[in-house]
Enzyme design. Structure first.
Site, PDB file in Angstrom:
ATOM      1  CG  ASP A   1      -1.782   1.207   1.357  1.00 11.78           C
ATOM      2  OD1 ASP A   1      -1.590   2.162   0.574  1.00 11.78           O
ATOM      3  OD2 ASP A   1      -2.668   1.210   2.237  1.00 11.78           O
TER       4      ASP A   1
ATOM      5  CG  HIS B 289      -7.020   3.730   4.450  1.00 17.59           C
ATOM      6  ND1 HIS B 289      -5.664   3.710   4.263  1.00 17.59           N
ATOM      7  CD2 HIS B 289      -7.230   4.304   5.661  1.00 17.59           C
ATOM      8  CE1 HIS B 289      -5.065   4.233   5.325  1.00 17.59           C
ATOM      9  NE2 HIS B 289      -5.996   4.605   6.185  1.00 17.59           N
TER      10      HIS B 289
ATOM     11  CG  ASP C 134      -5.552   0.411   0.896  1.00 17.07           C
ATOM     12  OD1 ASP C 134      -5.322  -0.809   0.800  1.00 17.07           O
ATOM     13  OD2 ASP C 134      -5.748   0.981   1.992  1.00 17.07           O
TER      14      ASP C 134
ATOM     15  CD  GLN D 197      -0.925   2.595   5.042  1.00 17.04           C
ATOM     16  OE1 GLN D 197      -1.612   3.605   5.078  1.00 17.04           O
ATOM     17  NE2 GLN D 197      -1.443   1.393   4.970  1.00 17.04           N
TER      18      GLN D 197
ATOM     19  N   GLY E  72      18.296  -5.949  -0.250  1.00 15.05           N
ATOM     20  CA  GLY E  72      18.433  -7.234  -0.944  1.00 15.05           C
ATOM     21  C   GLY E  72      17.161  -8.059  -0.994  1.00 15.05           C
TER      22      GLY E  72
ATOM     23  CE1 TYR F 102      -3.587  -0.970  11.806  1.00 15.07           C
ATOM     24  CE2 TYR F 102      -3.767   1.383  11.407  1.00 15.07           C
ATOM     25  CZ  TYR F 102      -4.115   0.087  11.087  1.00 15.07           C
ATOM     26  OH  TYR F 102      -4.967  -0.144  10.053  1.00 15.07           O
TER      27      TYR F 102
ATOM     28  CE  LYS G 160      -5.254  -5.859  11.135  1.00  7.01           C
ATOM     29  NZ  LYS G 160      -4.606  -6.926  11.897  1.00  7.01           N
TER      30      LYS G 160
ATOM     31  CG  ASP H 130     -11.889   3.146   5.612  1.00  3.46           C
ATOM     32  OD1 ASP H 130     -12.602   3.871   4.881  1.00  3.46           O
ATOM     33  OD2 ASP H 130     -10.897   3.562   6.232  1.00  3.46           O
TER      34      ASP H 130
ATOM     35  CE1 TYR I 177       3.413  -4.893  18.589  1.00  2.00           C
ATOM     36  CE2 TYR I 177       1.875  -6.751  18.701  1.00  2.00           C
ATOM     37  CZ  TYR I 177       3.123  -6.200  18.957  1.00  2.00           C
ATOM     38  OH  TYR I 177       4.078  -6.947  19.583  1.00  2.00           O
TER      39      TYR I 177
HETATM   40 MG   LIG Z   1      -4.844  -2.275   2.085  1.00  2.00          MG
END
Ligand SMILES: [Mg+2]
Length: 365
Positions: free
Chosen positions: A12, A19, A52, A94, A103, A227, A230, A285, A346
């Site tokens: 993303d 989003h 996204d 993001q 690498g 965070y 996802k 979302d 998180y």
């Molecule tokens: Mg996404």
């Protein structure tokens, strides 16, 4: 015989509005960059999106974890992120968690699923891409496809797969792995993969070693320690001729299940299979979505895609997912719509708790 490698790498790197989806200019730029690499490092490529997430499907002969291929993907993501920043798209860059390429894109933000194999007489390949959920979301489906004869009748009636399969399971917290053989160890396998926030099926092999499935297992929150979105996983499954049929691979998606993700990566929601035309996240979302593109792999070329879920046969599961979305949304900020506290560790919740910490006092005995 030259082996073919298929690499499906996603990130993303910015979307609009909010989003919901990738901007067409980013798709165009990514496809142009990959097309220019065809005949050099790549044999073939296909660029698409789910919500996204920018999805790069590439074929080549360099094997898995090739620094050249990962570098190419990294360059595409960073250049597209630069364009996204210029356009002030939301969350631009993001998933780019590092400034310098080292690498391999693993651990740097993008999600990676790869497979190297000797092409069979005919090699159908199904590529699944999800938005607003986590890598463990595939566990349920992989079990159904490769270990449940009520889904895959071939396990019973095809001598080529009658012996069963081997599941490679990763513990994304402890960073360790284990192999389970099915059907003999099915119950042990389920002990772990029934907890998809921690245990993730990485690969599935036939008992003779042939690779049948590969998924991305990166968990961004565990990489970044906070965070950052996802993980929105990808998965590839080979089908037919001693493997489950194409129809057996997509059949479990006709059952609506609940996965973690959705708004702010902090909610449970139904996992909705959609055609590409609906691969954009809207309501709260979401809800979490999955697309499936089908190809035939021929000497490294990708014949396709076919948009497998763009079909009336999946209308009913979509409508059931919408009903589940209503029920879960009605819970608002309450569990089980909101993730359990351990999974919220998180997210942005600890920041709120920190502010309230000093107001708690001990209850008198
Ligand atoms: Mg996404």
């Amino acid at each position: 015989m030259v082996k073919t490698t298929v690499s499906l790498i996603k990130a993303d790197i910015g979307s609009f509005p909010g989003h919901s989806r990738i901007h067409p200019q980013l798709l165009e730029k990514a496809q142009k960059m990959l097309s220019e690499a065809e005949g050099k490092v790549l044999t073939d490529s296909f660029v698409t999106h789910c919500g996204d997430d920018l999805e790069l499907l590439m074929t080549h002969t360099k094997g898995v974890d090739s620094p050249e291929i990962h570098k190419l993907a990294w360059t595409v993501f960073t250049e597209c992120a630069a364009l996204a920043k210029k356009m002030k798209l939301y969350g631009a860059g993001q998933d780019i968690l590092s400034d310098a390429f080292s690498g391999n894109v693993k651990g740097m933000g993008p999600g990676v699923a790869e497979m190297e194999f000797e092409e069979r007489g005919s090699d159908p390949l199904l590529c699944f891409m999800a938005d607003k959920t986590e890598p463990g979301a595939w566990n349920f489906y992989l079990y159904k496809v490769f270990a449940d004869p009520f889904n895959t009748s071939g396990l019973v009636i095809d001598p080529g797969m009658h012996e069963g399969f081997i599941f490679e399971v990763h513990d994304v917290v402890e960073k360790r792995r284990i192999m389970f053989r099915t059907p003999e160890e099915s119950y042990s396998l389920l002990v772990y993969i029934g907890a998809p926030s921690r245990y993730v099926v990485k690969h599935v092999f036939r008992k003779d070693g042939l690779i049948a499935a590969s998924t991305s297992t990166q968990r961004l929150s565990l990489i970044a320690g906070k965070y950052v979105g996802k993980d929105d996983p990808v998965m590839m499954i080979r089908a037919q001729s001693g493997l489950p049929a194409v129809g057996e691979v997509i059949e479990p998606f006709a059952t609506p299940i609940i996965v973690a993700g959705w708004m702010r990566g902090s909610h449970h929601g139904p996992f909705m299979p959609v055609g590409l035309c609906d691969a954009n996240c809207t309501r709260f979302d979401g809800p979490p979505r999955v697309i499936c593109l089908g190809f035939q792999v021929a000497n490294g070329k990708l014949i396709g895609p076919v948009d497998m879920f763009d079909d009336v046969a999946f209308d009913r599961v979509r409508s059931r997912c919408n009903e589940l979305a209503d029920i879960l949304r009605a819970h608002g900020p309450f569990e089980p719509h909101r993730l359990s506290l351990s999974e919220m560790e998180y997210t942005t919740l600890p920041g709120v708790e920190k502010e309230l910490k000093h107001r708690w006092e001990k209850i008198p005995e």
